[in-house]
Design a protein around this motif. Structure first.
Motif, PDB file in Angstrom:
ATOM      1  N   LEU A 225     -12.937  -9.894   4.537  1.00 29.36           N
ATOM      2  CA  LEU A 225     -14.214  -9.205   4.647  1.00 29.36           C
ATOM      3  C   LEU A 225     -14.795  -9.279   6.052  1.00 29.36           C
ATOM      4  CD1 LEU A 225     -16.288  -9.976   1.413  1.00 29.36           C
ATOM      5  CD2 LEU A 225     -15.196  -7.848   2.071  1.00 29.36           C
ATOM      6  N   THR A 226     -14.752 -10.460   6.661  1.00 30.21           N
ATOM      7  CA  THR A 226     -15.386 -10.616   7.969  1.00 30.21           C
ATOM      8  C   THR A 226     -14.606  -9.950   9.082  1.00 30.21           C
ATOM      9  OG1 THR A 226     -14.263 -12.713   8.423  1.00 30.21           O
ATOM     10  CG2 THR A 226     -16.372 -12.827   7.259  1.00 30.21           C
TER      11      THR A 226
ATOM     12  N   ARG B  91      -4.231   3.686  13.846  1.00 35.12           N
ATOM     13  CA  ARG B  91      -4.892   2.935  12.795  1.00 35.12           C
ATOM     14  C   ARG B  91      -6.205   3.626  12.443  1.00 35.12           C
ATOM     15  NH1 ARG B  91      -2.750  -2.215  12.546  1.00 35.12           N
ATOM     16  NH2 ARG B  91      -4.644  -3.259  11.857  1.00 35.12           N
ATOM     17  N   PHE B  92      -6.643   3.502  11.182  1.00 34.53           N
ATOM     18  CA  PHE B  92      -7.923   4.060  10.783  1.00 34.53           C
ATOM     19  C   PHE B  92      -8.679   3.035   9.954  1.00 34.53           C
ATOM     20  CE2 PHE B  92      -5.220   5.017   7.199  1.00 34.53           C
ATOM     21  CZ  PHE B  92      -6.052   4.951   6.084  1.00 34.53           C
ATOM     22  N   CYS B  93      -9.970   3.310   9.720  1.00 34.77           N
ATOM     23  CA  CYS B  93     -10.846   2.338   9.067  1.00 34.77           C
ATOM     24  C   CYS B  93     -10.802   2.483   7.558  1.00 34.77           C
ATOM     25  CB  CYS B  93     -12.282   2.519   9.569  1.00 34.77           C
ATOM     26  SG  CYS B  93     -13.387   1.164   9.140  1.00 34.77           S
ATOM     27  N   GLN B  94     -10.436   1.415   6.859  1.00 38.78           N
ATOM     28  CA  GLN B  94     -10.354   1.394   5.398  1.00 38.78           C
ATOM     29  C   GLN B  94     -10.942   0.075   4.909  1.00 38.78           C
ATOM     30  OE1 GLN B  94      -8.691   3.613   2.943  1.00 38.78           O
ATOM     31  NE2 GLN B  94      -9.808   2.255   1.580  1.00 38.78           N
ATOM     32  N   SER B  95     -11.975   0.127   4.067  1.00 40.09           N
ATOM     33  CA  SER B  95     -12.609  -1.080   3.528  1.00 40.09           C
ATOM     34  C   SER B  95     -13.041  -2.044   4.628  1.00 40.09           C
ATOM     35  CB  SER B  95     -11.665  -1.790   2.547  1.00 40.09           C
ATOM     36  OG  SER B  95     -11.345  -0.956   1.461  1.00 40.09           O
ATOM     37  N   ASN B  96     -13.628  -1.490   5.709  1.00 40.62           N
ATOM     38  CA  ASN B  96     -14.126  -2.278   6.833  1.00 40.62           C
ATOM     39  C   ASN B  96     -13.029  -2.986   7.617  1.00 40.62           C
ATOM     40  OD1 ASN B  96     -16.972  -2.778   4.918  1.00 40.62           O
ATOM     41  ND2 ASN B  96     -17.112  -2.016   7.007  1.00 40.62           N
ATOM     42  N   VAL B  97     -11.772  -2.579   7.435  1.00 44.15           N
ATOM     43  CA  VAL B  97     -10.649  -3.188   8.146  1.00 44.15           C
ATOM     44  C   VAL B  97      -9.766  -2.088   8.735  1.00 44.15           C
ATOM     45  CG1 VAL B  97      -8.558  -4.571   7.907  1.00 44.15           C
ATOM     46  CG2 VAL B  97     -10.618  -5.258   6.700  1.00 44.15           C
ATOM     47  N   CYS B  98      -9.361  -2.243   9.988  1.00 40.64           N
ATOM     48  CA  CYS B  98      -8.452  -1.274  10.604  1.00 40.64           C
ATOM     49  C   CYS B  98      -7.088  -1.366   9.925  1.00 40.64           C
ATOM     50  CB  CYS B  98      -8.320  -1.549  12.099  1.00 40.64           C
ATOM     51  SG  CYS B  98      -9.819  -1.181  13.048  1.00 40.64           S
ATOM     52  N   THR B  99      -6.597  -0.235   9.449  1.00 39.57           N
ATOM     53  CA  THR B  99      -5.380  -0.154   8.647  1.00 39.57           C
ATOM     54  C   THR B  99      -4.387   0.802   9.299  1.00 39.57           C
ATOM     55  OG1 THR B  99      -6.737  -0.488   6.670  1.00 39.57           O
ATOM     56  CG2 THR B  99      -4.509   0.333   6.324  1.00 39.57           C
ATOM     57  N   ALA B 100      -3.112   0.551   9.094  1.00 39.88           N
ATOM     58  CA  ALA B 100      -2.077   1.397   9.688  1.00 39.88           C
ATOM     59  C   ALA B 100      -2.245   2.844   9.248  1.00 39.88           C
ATOM     60  CB  ALA B 100      -0.698   0.885   9.294  1.00 39.88           C
ATOM     61  N   GLY B 101      -2.233   3.759  10.211  1.00 38.81           N
ATOM     62  CA  GLY B 101      -2.340   5.178   9.916  1.00 38.81           C
ATOM     63  C   GLY B 101      -1.021   5.752   9.445  1.00 38.81           C
ATOM     64  N   CYS B 102      -1.065   7.012   9.039  1.00 44.84           N
ATOM     65  CA  CYS B 102       0.125   7.628   8.453  1.00 44.84           C
ATOM     66  C   CYS B 102       1.237   7.863   9.465  1.00 44.84           C
ATOM     67  CB  CYS B 102      -0.253   8.941   7.779  1.00 44.84           C
ATOM     68  SG  CYS B 102      -1.036  10.162   8.875  1.00 44.84           S
ATOM     69  N   ILE B 103       0.918   7.764  10.751  1.00 44.85           N
ATOM     70  CA  ILE B 103       1.962   7.940  11.768  1.00 44.85           C
ATOM     71  C   ILE B 103       3.036   6.877  11.596  1.00 44.85           C
ATOM     72  CG2 ILE B 103       2.430   7.880  14.250  1.00 44.85           C
ATOM     73  CD1 ILE B 103      -0.364   8.991  14.703  1.00 44.85           C
ATOM     74  N   THR B 104       2.618   5.680  11.189  1.00 44.51           N
ATOM     75  CA  THR B 104       3.579   4.605  10.954  1.00 44.51           C
ATOM     76  C   THR B 104       3.794   4.326   9.471  1.00 44.51           C
ATOM     77  OG1 THR B 104       1.798   2.978  11.183  1.00 44.51           O
ATOM     78  CG2 THR B 104       3.076   3.476  13.144  1.00 44.51           C
ATOM     79  N   ALA B 105       2.756   4.535   8.651  1.00 46.38           N
ATOM     80  CA  ALA B 105       2.856   4.201   7.229  1.00 46.38           C
ATOM     81  C   ALA B 105       3.373   5.351   6.371  1.00 46.38           C
ATOM     82  CB  ALA B 105       1.493   3.746   6.700  1.00 46.38           C
TER      83      ALA B 105
ATOM     84  N   ASP C 164     -14.713  -1.519  -6.110  1.00 45.23           N
ATOM     85  CA  ASP C 164     -14.172  -0.942  -4.885  1.00 45.23           C
ATOM     86  C   ASP C 164     -15.242  -0.188  -4.098  1.00 45.23           C
ATOM     87  OD1 ASP C 164     -11.650  -1.948  -5.304  1.00 45.23           O
ATOM     88  OD2 ASP C 164     -10.865  -0.130  -6.251  1.00 45.23           O
ATOM     89  N   VAL C 165     -16.174   0.451  -4.818  1.00 48.11           N
ATOM     90  CA  VAL C 165     -17.274   1.139  -4.133  1.00 48.11           C
ATOM     91  C   VAL C 165     -18.152   0.109  -3.424  1.00 48.11           C
ATOM     92  CG1 VAL C 165     -19.278   2.641  -4.401  1.00 48.11           C
ATOM     93  CG2 VAL C 165     -17.253   3.011  -5.827  1.00 48.11           C
ATOM     94  N   VAL C 166     -18.488  -0.980  -4.121  1.00 46.72           N
ATOM     95  CA  VAL C 166     -19.341  -2.025  -3.561  1.00 46.72           C
ATOM     96  C   VAL C 166     -18.709  -2.637  -2.312  1.00 46.72           C
ATOM     97  CG1 VAL C 166     -20.342  -4.303  -3.992  1.00 46.72           C
ATOM     98  CG2 VAL C 166     -20.437  -2.552  -5.771  1.00 46.72           C
ATOM     99  N   LYS C 167     -17.393  -2.850  -2.356  1.00 42.65           N
ATOM    100  CA  LYS C 167     -16.701  -3.511  -1.246  1.00 42.65           C
ATOM    101  C   LYS C 167     -16.446  -2.594  -0.058  1.00 42.65           C
ATOM    102  CE  LYS C 167     -14.301  -7.028  -3.986  1.00 42.65           C
ATOM    103  NZ  LYS C 167     -12.982  -7.531  -4.436  1.00 42.65           N
ATOM    104  N   GLY C 168     -16.709  -1.299  -0.217  1.00 47.48           N
ATOM    105  CA  GLY C 168     -16.573  -0.408   0.928  1.00 47.48           C
ATOM    106  C   GLY C 168     -15.261   0.322   1.042  1.00 47.48           C
ATOM    107  N   ARG C 169     -14.552   0.482  -0.074  1.00 45.02           N
ATOM    108  CA  ARG C 169     -13.289   1.218   0.000  1.00 45.02           C
ATOM    109  C   ARG C 169     -13.528   2.694   0.282  1.00 45.02           C
ATOM    110  NH1 ARG C 169      -8.404   1.386  -4.534  1.00 45.02           N
ATOM    111  NH2 ARG C 169      -7.278   3.140  -3.611  1.00 45.02           N
ATOM    112  N   TYR C 170     -14.661   3.226  -0.201  1.00 45.28           N
ATOM    113  CA  TYR C 170     -14.929   4.656  -0.063  1.00 45.28           C
ATOM    114  C   TYR C 170     -16.008   4.898   0.977  1.00 45.28           C
ATOM    115  CZ  TYR C 170     -12.281   4.590  -4.353  1.00 45.28           C
ATOM    116  OH  TYR C 170     -11.287   4.370  -5.281  1.00 45.28           O
TER     117      TYR C 170
END
Length: 376
Positions: free
Chosen positions: A104-105, A150-164, A290-296
């Motif tokens: 989270l942090t 990378r793009f932002c998902q649930s407040n964390v930078c996540t691998a983008g589709c270029i690699t994933a 998931d809504v509360v945690k910021g997935r969307y």
């Protein structure tokens, strides 16, 4: 095991001697070993920023006296991670209470990695801590990450589709790093952090809102209080289908003025001069947690199925629903939608609620505003 060579100098005063605090680098056993409320002893027994300089999550409140987050699961007593909500919320050995993990942090001390399966920072030289675990980078929108890699998902930078990569039939948008369909009819056709625009294309949103609302018009909160086409027109002079969606506090807001339903977007119909939803737009429901945690992202339409635990009247005709208990999510039904036929449930009802995710700057959490459809 990696060792850290620190030069420690005692700081002495009339009250005695203490260790100077270097955030994230000094081991601690309790908050007293740090400098509360500015820094506290974190879940990995290192001094970390308190909530007076950082932030709380999922509706928790910050205590300015202690620097700790409390509310919901945060601050409750625990003896192991199972007593909290791991890996996002784990049991702090320093306080024996549930606290936000590195998931989270988004932070770990220099040289350590966040193990997202446990929620704890670990040394890559230790067994079981793979250096392939990416350091967590906190974010609120794609600009905070190395977009489009990378793009932002649930407040964390996540691998983008270029690699994933992407699951068919979606394809990779190399410019944004998001997986998108060629066209979209509703928000659920796009990924978790994108919305379907009036032009039927997916556009990435920020988790706390997107300033220009994908080309929409920024309006103030009085538009949300409008209960007729006349009052909506008085709120903004940007009339017609091109004014849909609007944006309130960086979150999308869909109603617009109309003469016929042909001027409204998919799923909306012209009722008494306003574009209002007539049917649910979500083929499936999403998890309230998931809504509360910021997935969307803020501005995305979602459907949540949950039990109503509170119903109360707010100001200017807003009906505020509390969905769930721990965690919980507030959902606001505006007068314009009540006029359009949205029925208000009672406490104890299990309902499906469709609304737009909004980041509430005042409370520091997420809500659904407006709610435009409620079903059994």
């Amino acid at each position: 095991m990696r060792t850290f060579a620190l030069s420690i100098v005692l700081v002495c005063a009339a009250a005695g001697c203490r260790l100077p605090v270097v955030v994230g680098s000094i081991n601690c056993r309790s908050d007293k070993d740090c400098s509360p409320p500015s820094t506290l002893c974190g879940v990995d027994q290192r001094c970390v920023p308190g909530c007076v300089t950082a932030s709380c999550f999922a509706g928790a409140s910050c205590s300015p006296t202690t620097g700790a987050c409390t509310g919901e699961v945060f601050g409750t007593s625990c003896t192991s991670a199972s007593g909290c909500d791991a890996p996002e919320v784990v049991c702090s050995a320093a306080t024996s209470t549930c606290a936000a993990s590195c998931v989270l942090t988004g932070t770990c001390p220099s040289g350590l990695f966040c193990d997202r399966s446990s929620g704890h920072c670990c040394d890559p030289d230790e067994s079981g801590c793979s250096a392939s675990h990416d350091p967590v980078v906190a974010c609120v929108d794609d600009d905070d990450c190395a977009s489009p890699t990378r793009f932002c998902q649930s407040n964390v930078c996540t691998a983008g589709c270029i690699t994933a990569g992407c699951d068919a039939p979606k394809t990779c948008n190399a410019a944004t790093g998001h997986c998108t369909p060629a066209t979209c009819a509703r928000d659920s056709d796009c990924d978790d952090t994108s919305m379907c625009t009036q032009a039927h294309v997916c556009v990435a949103l920020g988790l706390r809102g997107y300033g220009d609302c994908a080309g929409g018009t920024e309006v103030d909160y009085t538009c949300a209080m409008a209960n007729s086409a006349a009052s909506f027109a008085a709120c903004t002079d940007d009339a017609g289908p091109s004014s849909c969606p609007f944006c309130i506090d960086d979150s999308c807001f869909a109603p617009g003025l109309c003469a016929t339903s042909a001027e409204c977007s998919a799923g909306l119909a012209c009722t008494n001069g306003l574009c209002v939803p007539q049917s649910p737009q979500c083929p499936t429901t999403v998890e309230l947690e998931d809504v509360v945690k910021g997935r969307y992202a803020a501005g995305k339409v979602v459907c949540v199925r949950a039990k109503v635990t509170s119903v109360r009247s707010g100001y200017d005709g807003v009906i505020e629903l509390r969905l769930g208990t721990s965690p919980y999510l507030y959902a606001d039904v505006l007068e314009m939608h009540r006029n359009a036929g949205v029925k208000i449930p009672t406490v104890g009802d299990l309902v499906t609620v469709q609304g737009i995710v909004r980041w509430d700057y005042g409370h520091g959490d997420r809500e659904l505003l407006p709610v435009d459809w409620i079903g059994d």
